[in-house]
Design an enzyme around this catalytic site. Structure first.
Site, PDB file in Angstrom:
ATOM      1  CB  ALA A   1       2.528   1.780 -10.178  1.00 41.28           C
TER       2      ALA A   1
ATOM      3  CB  ILE B   1       9.965   5.357  -3.609  1.00 40.64           C
ATOM      4  CG1 ILE B   1       9.622   6.320  -2.470  1.00 40.64           C
ATOM      5  CG2 ILE B   1      11.391   4.827  -3.443  1.00 40.64           C
ATOM      6  CD1 ILE B   1       9.721   5.723  -1.086  1.00 40.64           C
ATOM      7  CB  ALA B   2       8.836   2.207  -7.754  1.00 38.53           C
TER       8      ALA B   2
ATOM      9  CG  ASN C   1       2.198  -1.476   6.123  1.00 39.57           C
ATOM     10  OD1 ASN C   1       2.366  -1.629   4.918  1.00 39.57           O
ATOM     11  ND2 ASN C   1       1.807  -0.345   6.652  1.00 39.57           N
TER      12      ASN C   1
ATOM     13  CD  GLN D   1       5.777  -7.600  -0.473  1.00 36.02           C
ATOM     14  OE1 GLN D   1       6.778  -7.023  -0.060  1.00 36.02           O
ATOM     15  NE2 GLN D   1       4.871  -7.007  -1.231  1.00 36.02           N
TER      16      GLN D   1
ATOM     17  CB  VAL E   1      12.070   1.384   1.069  1.00 38.20           C
ATOM     18  CG1 VAL E   1      11.825   2.878   0.962  1.00 38.20           C
ATOM     19  CG2 VAL E   1      13.489   1.038   0.600  1.00 38.20           C
ATOM     20  N   GLY E   2       9.442   0.462   2.661  1.00 37.72           N
ATOM     21  CA  GLY E   2       8.047   0.774   3.031  1.00 37.72           C
ATOM     22  C   GLY E   2       7.905   0.854   4.543  1.00 37.72           C
TER      23      GLY E   2
ATOM     24  CG  ASP F   1      16.516   8.320   8.645  1.00 36.84           C
ATOM     25  OD1 ASP F   1      15.639   9.164   8.437  1.00 36.84           O
ATOM     26  OD2 ASP F   1      16.298   7.099   8.650  1.00 36.84           O
TER      27      ASP F   1
ATOM     28  CG  HIS G   1      12.975   5.273   8.764  1.00 34.69           C
ATOM     29  ND1 HIS G   1      13.674   6.365   8.355  1.00 34.69           N
ATOM     30  CD2 HIS G   1      11.806   5.305   8.065  1.00 34.69           C
ATOM     31  CE1 HIS G   1      12.979   7.028   7.431  1.00 34.69           C
ATOM     32  NE2 HIS G   1      11.834   6.397   7.255  1.00 34.69           N
TER      33      HIS G   1
HETATM   34  P1  NDP Z   1       5.928   5.890  -2.180  1.00 38.97           P
HETATM   35  O1  NDP Z   1       6.542   5.179  -3.317  1.00 38.97           O
HETATM   36  O2  NDP Z   1       6.128   7.353  -2.037  1.00 38.97           O
HETATM   37  O3  NDP Z   1       6.349   5.218  -0.783  1.00 38.97           O
HETATM   38  C1  NDP Z   1       6.316   3.830  -0.591  1.00 38.97           C
HETATM   39  C2  NDP Z   1       6.679   3.493   0.840  1.00 38.97           C
HETATM   40  O4  NDP Z   1       7.969   3.962   1.130  1.00 38.97           O
HETATM   41  C3  NDP Z   1       5.743   4.098   1.880  1.00 38.97           C
HETATM   42  O5  NDP Z   1       5.540   3.115   2.888  1.00 38.97           O
HETATM   43  C4  NDP Z   1       6.549   5.233   2.422  1.00 38.97           C
HETATM   44  O6  NDP Z   1       6.270   5.503   3.769  1.00 38.97           O
HETATM   45  C5  NDP Z   1       7.936   4.644   2.365  1.00 38.97           C
HETATM   46  N1  NDP Z   1       9.009   5.614   2.528  1.00 38.97           N
HETATM   47  C6  NDP Z   1      10.159   5.375   3.200  1.00 38.97           C
HETATM   48  N2  NDP Z   1      10.949   6.438   3.193  1.00 38.97           N
HETATM   49  C7  NDP Z   1      10.302   7.390   2.532  1.00 38.97           C
HETATM   50  C8  NDP Z   1      10.613   8.725   2.218  1.00 38.97           C
HETATM   51  N3  NDP Z   1      11.702   9.305   2.591  1.00 38.97           N
HETATM   52  N4  NDP Z   1       9.747   9.406   1.485  1.00 38.97           N
HETATM   53  C9  NDP Z   1       8.615   8.853   1.088  1.00 38.97           C
HETATM   54  N5  NDP Z   1       8.252   7.608   1.390  1.00 38.97           N
HETATM   55  C10 NDP Z   1       9.079   6.879   2.111  1.00 38.97           C
HETATM   56  O7  NDP Z   1       4.363   5.605  -2.123  1.00 38.97           O
HETATM   57  P2  NDP Z   1       3.290   5.584  -3.277  1.00 38.97           P
HETATM   58  O8  NDP Z   1       1.982   5.617  -2.560  1.00 38.97           O
HETATM   59  O9  NDP Z   1       3.622   6.532  -4.375  1.00 38.97           O
HETATM   60  O10 NDP Z   1       3.497   4.138  -3.903  1.00 38.97           O
HETATM   61  C11 NDP Z   1       3.334   2.972  -3.190  1.00 38.97           C
HETATM   62  C12 NDP Z   1       2.952   1.911  -4.183  1.00 38.97           C
HETATM   63  O11 NDP Z   1       3.012   0.672  -3.503  1.00 38.97           O
HETATM   64  C13 NDP Z   1       1.528   2.062  -4.742  1.00 38.97           C
HETATM   65  O12 NDP Z   1       1.614   2.038  -6.148  1.00 38.97           O
HETATM   66  C14 NDP Z   1       0.810   0.828  -4.201  1.00 38.97           C
HETATM   67  O13 NDP Z   1      -0.097   0.298  -5.131  1.00 38.97           O
HETATM   68  C15 NDP Z   1       1.947  -0.094  -3.963  1.00 38.97           C
HETATM   69  N6  NDP Z   1       1.763  -1.152  -2.995  1.00 38.97           N
HETATM   70  C16 NDP Z   1       2.207  -2.346  -3.399  1.00 38.97           C
HETATM   71  C17 NDP Z   1       2.076  -3.419  -2.594  1.00 38.97           C
HETATM   72  C18 NDP Z   1       2.529  -4.707  -3.108  1.00 38.97           C
HETATM   73  O14 NDP Z   1       3.313  -4.699  -4.050  1.00 38.97           O
HETATM   74  N7  NDP Z   1       2.095  -5.811  -2.509  1.00 38.97           N
HETATM   75  C19 NDP Z   1       1.472  -3.325  -1.258  1.00 38.97           C
HETATM   76  C20 NDP Z   1       1.085  -1.995  -0.913  1.00 38.97           C
HETATM   77  C21 NDP Z   1       1.257  -0.945  -1.763  1.00 38.97           C
HETATM   78  P3  NDP Z   1       5.255   6.651   4.266  1.00 38.97           P
HETATM   79  O15 NDP Z   1       3.867   6.089   4.041  1.00 38.97           O
HETATM   80  O16 NDP Z   1       5.636   6.803   5.679  1.00 38.97           O
HETATM   81  O17 NDP Z   1       5.544   7.844   3.407  1.00 38.97           O
END
Ligand code: NDP
Length: 331
Positions: free
Chosen positions: A15, A18-19, A107, A114, A131-132, A161, A189
């Site tokens: 949700a 990025i997704a 994390n 996972q 990616v996270g 990058d 990264h």
């Molecule tokens: P994003 O979809 O924007 O980002 C997700 C991750 O990708 C972050 O760790 C982010 O790092 C990383 N990332 C890597 N490269 C990039 C880049 N170039 N630009 C931005 N992000 C980058 O985050 P959202 O908060 O919108 O969404 C994360 C979702 O993940 C939430 O919906 C949350 O609920 C979910 N989530 C799910 C988990 C699970 O499935 N078990 C666990 C934790 C979270 P950075 O923080 O450095 O930007």
């Protein structure tokens, strides 16, 4: 002609930003090919299932011909069954006042779980792209917790990058992005990553023969690539989700299409005894090549000058520190 067997693609953080930029492009066939039927498995936290349900509805509404199944859920063991590709996007962002060590540990819990789920139920040859962030160390944790899956199947994304570096060189040299080749990102990264302008090429010539301003290359170019994520946030008020998603597609495409002769791509992969003297068992970005079968080999014998060596060792030290911050901190 008979249809290809279904490939199952897992995306976590379904949700998130990025997704939202990634799932629809995967479903068109852009990542695995326009003749490849797909199932999407999408993981979210229990509290984000409602927005994820909306994403599922939109995927349905697109009526993508290749998308045969969509599974959503918050239980990794249930959702990861038989997946062939796992794009681990969801991660915990750094909260106010949070120390780096705490972020790593928070994390780690996610990626331990996972990794274990991949280990127990994923396809035994699943390819994993983390990616996270912090993606290199999150990838190391995932890999360590999935001993059944070959170590060479794990990647941390440094493709954004690489793409950023390619774009900056093309702009400076006034050439098409396709004229820039052999662009390596070495290391983590993070802001210690090393965009290698020494071995990259512009229209087949060394960058240093085309861009004579070495000070620009060592300072502005390297700094711009290292800090681009922060620059996008400062300008857009949100992180660089669309370019991250696009690069995740590129990263997987590079594994499933043969690398052109003489070329390479960057990916964070596990160091072993033969990888440029980098300490073993780190997820470190190296130049890689693929035959297009989903596997890669690290390209060897790329020379490091003093500038590169110093910076690459600094990035290695950072990764060692990240690894040591975790030791004993999670179980
Ligand atoms: P994003 O979809 O924007 O980002 C997700 C991750 O990708 C972050 O760790 C982010 O790092 C990383 N990332 C890597 N490269 C990039 C880049 N170039 N630009 C931005 N992000 C980058 O985050 P959202 O908060 O919108 O969404 C994360 C979702 O993940 C939430 O919906 C949350 O609920 C979910 N989530 C799910 C988990 C699970 O499935 N078990 C666990 C934790 C979270 P950075 O923080 O450095 O930007």
């Amino acid at each position: 002609m008979t249809a290809k067997p279904l490939k199952r693609v897992l995306v976590t953080g379904g949700a998130g930003q990025i997704a939202y930029n990634l799932l629809f492009r995967i479903a068109t066939g852009e990542m695995l090919g326009f003749d490849q039927p797909l199932a999407l498995h999408i993981l979210e936290l229990p509290e984000a299932m409602k927005p994820l349900e909306g994403v599922r509805m939109e995927l349905e509404d697109c009526a993508f011909p290749l998308l045969k199944e969509v599974h959503i859920g918050s239980d990794a063991e249930e959702l990861f069954g038989d997946v062939h590709y796992a794009l681990l996007v969801g991660a915990k962002p750094r909260g106010p006042g949070m120390e780096r060590g705490d972020l790593l540990k928070e994390n780690a819990k996610i990626f331990i779980e996972q990794g274990r789920a991949l280990n127990s139920v994923a396809d035994p040859d699943v390819k994993v792209l983390v990616v996270g962030n912090p993606c290199n160390t999150n990838c190391l944790i995932t890999m360590t917790n999935a001993p059944r899956i070959p170590r060479k199947n794990f990647h941390a994304m440094t493709r954004l990058d690489q793409n950023r570096a390619v774009a900056q060189l093309a702009l400076r040299a006034h050439v098409e992005v396709s004229s820039i080749t052999n662009m390596t990102i070495w290391g983590n990264h993070s802001s210690t990553q090393v965009p290698d302008f020494v071995n990259a090429k512009i229209s087949g010539k060394p960058v240093l023969d085309v861009i004579k301003d070495h000070s620009w290359l060592e300072n502005e170019f390297v700094g711009t690539v290292q800090k681009r994520g922060a620059a996008v946030i400062a300008s857009r008020g949100k992180s660089s989700a669309a370019s991250a998603a696009s690069s995740a597609i590129d990263a997987i495409k590079s594994l499933v299409t043969p690398t052109p002769r003489g070329e390479w791509f960057s990916s964070g992969v596990c160091s072993d005894e033969n990888s440029y003297g980098v300490q073993e068992n780190l997820i470190f970005s190296f130049p890689c090549r693929s035959k297009g079968d989903g596997h890669y080999e690290i390209v060897d014998n790329i020379p490091w000058n003093t500038f590169l060596r110093e910076k690459i060792h600094a990035s290695e030290r950072e990764l060692l520190e990240e690894r040591s911050l975790l030791e004993g901190g999670v179980s």
